[in-house]
Scaffold this active site. Structure first.
Site, PDB file in Angstrom:
ATOM      1  N   HIS A 264       0.829  -1.204   0.000  1.00  0.00           N
ATOM      2  CA  HIS A 264       0.000   0.000   0.000  1.00  0.00           C
ATOM      3  C   HIS A 264       0.867   1.258   0.000  1.00  0.00           C
ATOM      4  CE1 HIS A 264       0.769  -1.100   4.164  1.00  0.00           C
ATOM      5  NE2 HIS A 264       0.676   0.188   4.462  1.00  0.00           N
ATOM      6  N   VAL A 265       2.055   1.160   0.563  1.00  0.00           N
ATOM      7  CA  VAL A 265       2.965   2.314   0.585  1.00  0.00           C
ATOM      8  C   VAL A 265       3.430   2.640  -0.834  1.00  0.00           C
ATOM      9  CG1 VAL A 265       5.167   3.196   1.439  1.00  0.00           C
ATOM     10  CG2 VAL A 265       3.683   1.860   2.957  1.00  0.00           C
TER      11      VAL A 265
END
Length: 194
Positions: free
Chosen positions: A75-76
């Site tokens: 997700h980063v």
């Protein structure tokens, strides 16, 4: 329509499990000529309504909850990749999660990992839309610097009852693009909105 400010920008679209997600292809096709690249992140419930494989025909890449080849998505990395992150359609569930910093799926964790504000396009029936808790979550999102584009009143087929009735629906793709452009311009004028 020519919105040159967006032409070199990378757009990430989060898709949630609202029945309107089955119409996401019209938004993706419309946006395609205005952005450098479009990627999509989907919740599991969205994938239950429209498979990620189908969505992949209308964008450059799709991230799904289950990952690829057994490897989970970061997700980063997804959040940092995007210049602009929109959630179309945004369910009451995703509004509640993100307003409260809860990240139970890839769409929500990406909101937390995205370095800028997120633009939410909610879609739900009138009963849900008019709940105090939904209004409170929208108010909190706006206080946190996010943008919430309210649904419009339309005549719609309600699957739950099997009838056509006045309800809420997403704004059209052309109006959604204008809202995205406006949100991006505001952000560039006021960096504190990120």
């Amino acid at each position: 329509m020519s919105i040159s400010i967006l032409k070199d920008k990378k757009l990430l679209i989060g898709i949630c499990g609202s029945i309107s997600s089955v119409g996401i292809s019209s938004y993706l096709l419309y946006f395609k000529s205005f952005f450098k690249e479009i990627r999509v992140v989907m919740t599991k419930t969205a994938e239950d309504l429209i498979p990620a494989h189908t969505v992949s025909y209308f964008c450059d890449h799709v991230y799904s909850e289950h990952g690829e080849n057994g490897k989970r998505h970061s997700h980063v990395e997804i959040g940092r990749w995007a210049d602009i992150y929109c959630i179309i359609p945004a369910t009451a569930n995703i509004l509640g999660q993100t307003a409260n910093g809860v990240a139970m799926n890839l769409v929500a964790t990406t909101v937390l990992a995205h370095p800028h504000n997120t633009i939410f396009f909610p879609n739900m029936n009138d009963l849900m839309w008019n709940k105090t808790v939904v209004s409170r979550n929208i108010e909190q999102l706006r206080k946190d610097g996010h943008i919430v584009i309210e649904p419009v009143e339309i005549m719609a087929f309600e699957i739950a009852t099997g009838t056509r009735k006045p309800n809420r629906g997403l704004i059209t793709p052309d109006k959604a693009l204008l809202a995205i452009e406006k949100g991006f311009k505001e952000r560039t004028k006021h960096p504190s909105l990120t």
